[in-house]
Design an enzyme around this catalytic site. Sequence first.
Site, PDB file in Angstrom:
ATOM      1  N   ASP A  67      48.586  45.131  40.588  1.00  0.00           N
ATOM      2  CA  ASP A  67      49.354  46.276  41.128  1.00  0.00           C
ATOM      3  C   ASP A  67      48.779  47.767  40.713  1.00  0.00           C
ATOM      4  O   ASP A  67      49.167  48.750  41.218  1.00  0.00           O
ATOM      5  CB  ASP A  67      50.801  46.528  41.064  1.00  0.00           C
ATOM      6  CG  ASP A  67      51.112  46.311  39.332  1.00  0.00           C
ATOM      7  OD1 ASP A  67      50.158  46.896  38.646  1.00  0.00           O
ATOM      8  OD2 ASP A  67      52.052  45.516  39.034  1.00  0.00           O
ATOM      9  N   ARG A 122      42.749  60.398  31.707  1.00  0.00           N
ATOM     10  CA  ARG A 122      41.764  60.125  30.579  1.00  0.00           C
ATOM     11  C   ARG A 122      40.672  61.254  31.073  1.00  0.00           C
ATOM     12  O   ARG A 122      40.417  61.755  32.193  1.00  0.00           O
ATOM     13  CB  ARG A 122      41.092  59.061  30.716  1.00  0.00           C
ATOM     14  CG  ARG A 122      41.898  57.502  30.455  1.00  0.00           C
ATOM     15  CD  ARG A 122      41.203  56.315  31.033  1.00  0.00           C
ATOM     16  NE  ARG A 122      41.730  55.070  30.406  1.00  0.00           N
ATOM     17  CZ  ARG A 122      41.452  53.965  30.692  1.00  0.00           C
ATOM     18  NH1 ARG A 122      40.495  53.787  31.637  1.00  0.00           N
ATOM     19  NH2 ARG A 122      41.709  52.977  29.815  1.00  0.00           N
ATOM     20  N   ASP A 134      31.586  46.010  29.954  1.00  0.00           N
ATOM     21  CA  ASP A 134      32.384  47.273  30.874  1.00  0.00           C
ATOM     22  C   ASP A 134      33.124  48.047  30.168  1.00  0.00           C
ATOM     23  O   ASP A 134      33.806  49.040  30.539  1.00  0.00           O
ATOM     24  CB  ASP A 134      33.452  46.319  31.850  1.00  0.00           C
ATOM     25  CG  ASP A 134      33.530  47.296  33.166  1.00  0.00           C
ATOM     26  OD1 ASP A 134      32.573  47.875  33.466  1.00  0.00           O
ATOM     27  OD2 ASP A 134      34.762  47.231  33.664  1.00  0.00           O
ATOM     28  N   ASN A 135      33.325  47.615  28.677  1.00  0.00           N
ATOM     29  CA  ASN A 135      34.009  48.646  27.798  1.00  0.00           C
ATOM     30  C   ASN A 135      33.280  49.127  26.887  1.00  0.00           C
ATOM     31  O   ASN A 135      33.402  49.595  25.781  1.00  0.00           O
ATOM     32  CB  ASN A 135      35.249  47.982  27.123  1.00  0.00           C
ATOM     33  CG  ASN A 135      36.324  47.362  27.948  1.00  0.00           C
ATOM     34  OD1 ASN A 135      36.518  47.819  28.951  1.00  0.00           O
ATOM     35  ND2 ASN A 135      36.920  46.470  27.657  1.00  0.00           N
TER      36      ASN A 135
END
Length: 509
Positions: free
Chosen positions: A31, A89, A181-182
């Site tokens: 979601d 962010r 991806d981090n």
Amino acid sequence: MYLGEVCTATGERWELQLKGAGPTPFSRQADGRKVLRSSIREFLCSEAMFHLGVPTTRAGACVTSESTVVRDVFYDGNPKYEQCTVVLRIASTFIRFGSFEIFKSADEHTGRAGPSVGRNDIRVQLLDYVISSFYPEIQAAHASDRVQRNAAFFREVTRRTAWMVAEWQCVGFCHGVLNTDNMSILGLTIDYGPFGFLDRYDPDHVCNASDNTGRYAYSKQPEVCKWNLQKLAEALQPELPLELGEAILAEEFDVEFQRHYMEKMRRKLGLVQVELEEDRALVSKLLETMHLTGADFTNTFFLLSSFPVELESPGLAEFLARLMEQCASLEELRLAFRPQMDPRQLSMMLMLAQSNPQLFALMGTRAGIARELERVEQQSRLEQLSMAELQSRNQGHWADWLQAYRARLDKDLEGAGDATAWQAERVRVMHANNPKYVLRNYIAQNAIEAAERGDFSEVRRVLKLLENPYHCEAGAATDPEATEADGADGRQRSYSSKPPLWAAELCVT
């Protein structure tokens, strides 16, 4: 959800991004919402890391609502409703190593390929944008040679990543999910999820409860970051020949990590005059002593600034007593090393290992079983140990290390002209590099529980505290509030205290 970019008059670039604002055209099946619990943790930790001096993205705002979503926090079949929250962010860019993996060719094991496989034209565009926007000095220096430009770019990313993870290790920070991806292309700490700061020092500490194999354990973080850089090198070819990228990685990462790590550790130990090769062994022995005694990582380093350097100092006994308070009690150790598997399950797994080793190996549980056996053995030893014996053993370990530490401080003093000025500088440097406050999980949890009741005062109090994590010599008048409100254990305690026993039960996924 990417809002846009702000360019300041001084040439800074700041991307604004909403996390938890709902689904986008690029969302997967979920979601797209973030909940209050995880939002407060990200908000507080990104700001804590900034004020600790660790490269990081920032948190601009945290906004909650009355909307709720269902989350199964521990993936145990017990879902509950949680408040929706959005975090703003801020960073120069949120481009990651993984951004370049959209061009990845089919994996030999899974057969999966990136969505833009074969589109080298997009890879070229992305590289050009990243280098010209965020590494303009490299673009200017190698404008006529793309391969050398890309090599210089990868070299700088490697150095920044090594510097970042060295900073993590020196403040006891565990990221929790270090996939490609981090990993920020700028060497920033990014994506705060199941992170944690070390309490009792344990090199094998795993902060993410869903990391069953310990892939992202505290001690493994440098190696994982290096592995991720290898994946980035693979993703950059053919714009950067793989052999060149691998040569840069081999040449730069370990050297840069060790250099910065030891520079930081020397400052944490107040070694301000001379650098010696033996310092590496001194740091290693300190960490081993902390591990053997279950010492609190943050508090032990902070306490060392008050170590009496004079050989016959009357304050030595008092210092040693304060140091013993930072070591784990029998109760803490028994809780930490309690077995995690049902004895019958462990027995069955051991029988399988003997009767069908091939099947046992395929199950991938060898490391987990080894850790469980170690827990059982440690628990058995602890049951036979008295508190007096533990104290005596801990004092012996620390007496040995402190003797080596004093000898090293004597060598540092020899290089100084004025002993009084040297001592003042030593303490100043240690206070500037050993935080008194970090975002321990239990502190975050108390703030979250209050916020879930509609009281955000504890979040604000903790944020204020984390904005000044280092010791303030001016005293209590300028020190942040040092005592937290009643926590989950019903008692007041200092924010810099060792965590309460219930904190060991906290589970973060």
